[in-house]
Design a protein around this motif. Structure first.
Motif, PDB file in Angstrom:
ATOM      1  N   GLU A 103       0.836  -1.200   0.000  1.00  0.00           N
ATOM      2  CA  GLU A 103       0.000   0.000   0.000  1.00  0.00           C
ATOM      3  C   GLU A 103       0.877   1.258   0.000  1.00  0.00           C
ATOM      4  O   GLU A 103       1.903   1.315   0.696  1.00  0.00           O
ATOM      5  CB  GLU A 103      -0.911   0.013   1.231  1.00  0.00           C
ATOM      6  CG  GLU A 103      -1.947  -1.102   1.258  1.00  0.00           C
ATOM      7  CD  GLU A 103      -3.101  -0.863   0.291  1.00  0.00           C
ATOM      8  OE1 GLU A 103      -3.189   0.250  -0.266  1.00  0.00           O
ATOM      9  OE2 GLU A 103      -3.910  -1.791   0.105  1.00  0.00           O
ATOM     10  N   HIS A 220      -2.441  -1.810   7.677  1.00  0.00           N
ATOM     11  CA  HIS A 220      -2.527  -2.726   6.536  1.00  0.00           C
ATOM     12  C   HIS A 220      -1.897  -4.082   6.849  1.00  0.00           C
ATOM     13  O   HIS A 220      -0.746  -4.158   7.260  1.00  0.00           O
ATOM     14  CB  HIS A 220      -1.848  -2.119   5.317  1.00  0.00           C
ATOM     15  CG  HIS A 220      -2.445  -0.822   4.881  1.00  0.00           C
ATOM     16  ND1 HIS A 220      -3.717  -0.730   4.363  1.00  0.00           N
ATOM     17  CD2 HIS A 220      -1.949   0.443   4.917  1.00  0.00           C
ATOM     18  CE1 HIS A 220      -3.977   0.533   4.081  1.00  0.00           C
ATOM     19  NE2 HIS A 220      -2.928   1.262   4.410  1.00  0.00           N
ATOM     20  N   ILE A 222      -1.084  -6.807   4.705  1.00  0.00           N
ATOM     21  CA  ILE A 222      -0.982  -7.253   3.324  1.00  0.00           C
ATOM     22  C   ILE A 222      -0.501  -8.705   3.240  1.00  0.00           C
ATOM     23  O   ILE A 222       0.120  -9.221   4.160  1.00  0.00           O
ATOM     24  CB  ILE A 222      -0.049  -6.343   2.509  1.00  0.00           C
ATOM     25  CG1 ILE A 222       1.352  -6.287   3.139  1.00  0.00           C
ATOM     26  CG2 ILE A 222      -0.636  -4.947   2.379  1.00  0.00           C
ATOM     27  CD1 ILE A 222       2.340  -5.460   2.345  1.00  0.00           C
TER      28      ILE A 222
END
Length: 245
Positions: A103, A220, A222
């Protein structure tokens, strides 16, 4: 300060050979990583590889790439070679070549940290763990920090020890780093240290040599790609969420 993103990418991998060239919904993994990183506030981005196939692929999609030696023991060493070749940048942001869902604000938060603390030598990220399975998983590297967000320790073990159960204090380390250019060159030349060898965690070399690592929290979580199963999870995520480059 000028910021350069460097994406180390190797073809050989014990669990998923040729990982950077794996197809993800019509684009190679390295293209996903490169183009998502390019959307950040970095001044420029370059892939660092020792494989002609990866080099050719980056050129094909219009990216920048540097060919490095084949004998590097780790990604930091490869980045240090890039730093010796490209000298116009103050800070290097290291994004792994197997993070196709990286991100933008994860990268930008590291950039902002170096702007706020000009003397900072190294920074990285963490996110909160909420499952016991992840907390106890030795492949999930945990990090504990002081009240100023500097790393105290990184470990594959459960840290801190759960004498009193509290899941709110466990954080996973995200392997994205920012370094001052001169520092990463210096750091790459140091001998391996005992804790680094024991845990097989290169960042411990920095702490064992008495330097600090800033650790910023990100929301985040991920999906990195180490296995064929994780590759399929990324493909499904992109299809379900209609993610585009």
């Amino acid at each position: 300060m000028k910021f350069l993103g460097v994406i180390p990418a190797r073809y050989g991998s014990s669990r998923l050979e040729g990982k950077p060239l794996k197809d993800i919904c019509g684009h190679t993994m390295i293209e996903w990583v490169y183009k998502r990183v390019k959307k950040s506030n970095l001044d420029d981005v370059v892939v660092a590889t020792d494989d002609q196939r990866i080099y050719d692929e980056v050129i094909r999609f219009g990216g920048k790439v540097v060919m490095t030696r084949e004998d590097h023991p780790n990604g930091t060493s490869r980045i240090a070679e890039v730093c010796e070749k490209i000298k116009d940048y103050d800070v290097i942001i290291n994004v792994q070549g197997d993070e196709p869902l990286i991100e933008v604000d994860m990268i930008n938060s590291l950039i902002d940290a170096f702007k706020k603390e000009p003397d900072l030598k190294m920074g990285t990220l963490k996110y909160k763990l909420d499952s016991l399975e992840d907390i106890e998983n030795p492949n999930s590297v945990k990090v504990i920090t002081d009240k100023n967000d500097y790393a105290i320790y990184f470990s594959r073990s459960v840290i801190p020890y759960p004498r009193k159960e509290n899941k709110d204090i466990y954080y996973k380390h995200v392997g994205i780093y920012g370094y001052k250019r001169e520092f990463v060159i210096e750091y790459s030349k140091w001998e391996q240290t005992p804790l680094e060898v024991s845990e097989s965690l290169e960042q411990l070399r920095v702490l064992e040599n008495g330097y600090k690592i800033k650790v910023l929290e990100t929301p985040h979580k991920i999906i990195g790609v180490d296995t064929a199963q994780e590759l399929e999870r990324v493909r499904e995520f992109i299809k379900e969420n209609k993610v585009i480059l």
